[in-house]
Design an enzyme around this catalytic site. Sequence first.
Site, PDB file in Angstrom:
ATOM      1  N   TYR A   1     -10.308 -16.767  49.056  1.00  0.00           N
ATOM      2  CA  TYR A   1      -9.899 -16.982  50.452  1.00  0.00           C
ATOM      3  C   TYR A   1      -8.610 -16.210  50.747  1.00  0.00           C
ATOM      4  CZ  TYR A   1      -7.411 -19.357  54.221  1.00  0.00           C
ATOM      5  OH  TYR A   1      -6.669 -19.610  55.349  1.00  0.00           O
TER       6      TYR A   1
ATOM      7  N   LYS B   1      -7.627 -12.836  53.277  1.00  0.00           N
ATOM      8  CA  LYS B   1      -6.551 -12.805  54.287  1.00  0.00           C
ATOM      9  C   LYS B   1      -5.638 -11.595  54.023  1.00  0.00           C
ATOM     10  CE  LYS B   1      -7.380 -16.420  56.854  1.00  0.00           C
ATOM     11  NZ  LYS B   1      -7.671 -16.303  58.278  1.00  0.00           N
TER      12      LYS B   1
ATOM     13  N   SER C   1      -2.180 -16.321  56.513  1.00  0.00           N
ATOM     14  CA  SER C   1      -1.833 -17.564  55.830  1.00  0.00           C
ATOM     15  C   SER C   1      -0.778 -17.336  54.755  1.00  0.00           C
ATOM     16  CB  SER C   1      -3.099 -18.106  55.179  1.00  0.00           C
ATOM     17  OG  SER C   1      -2.781 -19.114  54.265  1.00  0.00           O
TER      18      SER C   1
HETATM   19  N1  UFG Z   1      -2.246 -32.812  47.478  1.00  0.00           N
HETATM   20  C1  UFG Z   1      -2.388 -33.960  46.739  1.00  0.00           C
HETATM   21  N2  UFG Z   1      -3.586 -34.605  46.791  1.00  0.00           N
HETATM   22  C2  UFG Z   1      -4.636 -34.171  47.532  1.00  0.00           C
HETATM   23  C3  UFG Z   1      -4.471 -32.977  48.301  1.00  0.00           C
HETATM   24  C4  UFG Z   1      -3.264 -32.331  48.239  1.00  0.00           C
HETATM   25  O1  UFG Z   1      -1.475 -34.395  46.036  1.00  0.00           O
HETATM   26  O2  UFG Z   1      -5.712 -34.800  47.515  1.00  0.00           O
HETATM   27  C5  UFG Z   1      -0.942 -32.110  47.458  1.00  0.00           C
HETATM   28  C6  UFG Z   1      -1.023 -30.698  46.905  1.00  0.00           C
HETATM   29  O3  UFG Z   1      -0.893 -30.700  45.512  1.00  0.00           O
HETATM   30  C7  UFG Z   1       0.135 -30.041  47.631  1.00  0.00           C
HETATM   31  C8  UFG Z   1       0.155 -30.737  48.999  1.00  0.00           C
HETATM   32  O4  UFG Z   1      -0.528 -31.964  48.807  1.00  0.00           O
HETATM   33  O5  UFG Z   1       1.336 -30.313  46.990  1.00  0.00           O
HETATM   34  C9  UFG Z   1      -0.545 -29.951  50.090  1.00  0.00           C
HETATM   35  O6  UFG Z   1      -1.860 -29.612  49.668  1.00  0.00           O
HETATM   36  P1  UFG Z   1      -2.949 -29.023  50.687  1.00  0.00           P
HETATM   37  O7  UFG Z   1      -4.225 -28.876  49.912  1.00  0.00           O
HETATM   38  O8  UFG Z   1      -2.998 -29.844  51.919  1.00  0.00           O
HETATM   39  O9  UFG Z   1      -2.344 -27.620  51.099  1.00  0.00           O
HETATM   40  P2  UFG Z   1      -1.969 -26.320  50.241  1.00  0.00           P
HETATM   41  O10 UFG Z   1      -0.531 -26.041  50.487  1.00  0.00           O
HETATM   42  O11 UFG Z   1      -2.386 -26.443  48.841  1.00  0.00           O
HETATM   43  O12 UFG Z   1      -2.869 -25.206  50.902  1.00  0.00           O
HETATM   44  C10 UFG Z   1      -2.917 -25.120  52.295  1.00  0.00           C
HETATM   45  C11 UFG Z   1      -4.291 -24.623  52.726  1.00  0.00           C
HETATM   46  C12 UFG Z   1      -4.436 -23.178  52.493  1.00  0.00           C
HETATM   47  C13 UFG Z   1      -3.267 -22.455  53.081  1.00  0.00           C
HETATM   48  C14 UFG Z   1      -1.979 -22.949  52.487  1.00  0.00           C
HETATM   49  C15 UFG Z   1      -0.812 -22.233  53.074  1.00  0.00           C
HETATM   50  O13 UFG Z   1      -5.315 -25.310  52.045  1.00  0.00           O
HETATM   51  O14 UFG Z   1      -5.609 -22.732  53.131  1.00  0.00           O
HETATM   52  O15 UFG Z   1      -1.867 -24.323  52.751  1.00  0.00           O
HETATM   53  O16 UFG Z   1       0.330 -22.465  52.311  1.00  0.00           O
HETATM   54  F1  UFG Z   1      -3.393 -21.153  52.864  1.00  0.00           F
END
Ligand code: UFG
Length: 349
Positions: free
Chosen positions: A159, A163, A135
């Site tokens: 997590y 990885k 990841s």
């Molecule tokens: N976001 C919001 N509101 C929410 C959820 C997310 O604004 O309720 C924003 C976050 O701040 C971020 C974007 O949407 O800017 C994406 O957030 P995600 O939680 O969907 O994804 P992340 O990039 O934070 O993390 C994900 C997975 C991890 C993985 C990672 C790889 O959760 O397991 O991508 O880059 F490792």
Amino acid sequence: MKVLVTGGLGFIGSHICLELLSNNFEVLVVDSLINSNSLVIDNINKIVSQNKLNVRKMRIYEADLRDECKLIDIFREHSIKESSIGAVIHCAGLKSVNDSVGSPIDYWANNVGGTIKLIKVMEEFGCNTIIFSSSATIYGVGDGGLINENATINPINPYGQTKAAVERFLKDVFYSGNQKWKIVNLRYFNPTGAHKSGLIGESPKGLANNIFPIISKVALKKKDKLKIFGNNWDTKDGTGVRDYIHVMDLAEGHILALKYLNNVKEEFLNINLGNGIGTSVLELIKTYQESNNVEIPFEFVGRRKGDFGHVVADNSKAISLLKWKPKRSIKDMCKDSWRWNLLYPNGYV
Ligand code: UFG
């Protein structure tokens, strides 16, 4: 070739299994079902028959990777030379960043402990090819330009630590020289979307934390609004930018990695799988609304702890080495994800 997919009934694993079957591989699945559902098997079979695909058989074993005896039984059952397991695609693992903070023991035991057992049994049976679901979360950067495979590894949650630890372990295994290993760590950015049939997709058990499942809930009116974590990032519109990648593009990347490994003698590689295109939260909401004719009310709240502003892949290695090319747009991801959610608004229950 016979390929064993660990976690093959999960979101990413199920799409990989389908793609393997479509490419004439024989598929074995090992899945503990703790975060997946056996309905996936019926739905993969439905897609196969709807598309009149002439595929080889898929066999499912319900097992936890830490059950070494069970793993040995499976490898022994398939140990006759011509039909032995040729490669493993290793997707099994716990994957919630939030849960991992409260349950580091479970995360290390499952993700690292399970991999150690798997590799031990693979070595015992002379199976030397593995593609590991890694990841982008292992990178300790996310505010500048595109992230390439040489970026600093510095995960900030358990997590991500697991990885990174598995990658480190696989490197040691490769350099042990005990057998000629062929290993690829595929570092996923933000996998999303669903198969275009809408029959398989992301069905998180428990609370969803990722943006796509949350947007879908809001679109289904099961949640009032999306909370956007921060509007003051150093990005095009102040909201977080991510590299969303369609799960079918991701699945195709695994097939190409497998084909690549079939043509080399030994190998250890880290490869990013991302679109190389950044999409902000506001852009994503707009595309989801327009593509699916739904409303996504939102409000801005403070930044989420541990978030980065800009996480986008340099995917040039996957393109040049694997000859991979992501084909599906953000619009495709939004449409396919919505189709799946309309068919399975509660996931597989
Ligand atoms: N976001 C919001 N509101 C929410 C959820 C997310 O604004 O309720 C924003 C976050 O701040 C971020 C974007 O949407 O800017 C994406 O957030 P995600 O939680 O969907 O994804 P992340 O990039 O934070 O993390 C994900 C997975 C991890 C993985 C990672 C790889 O959760 O397991 O991508 O880059 F490792």
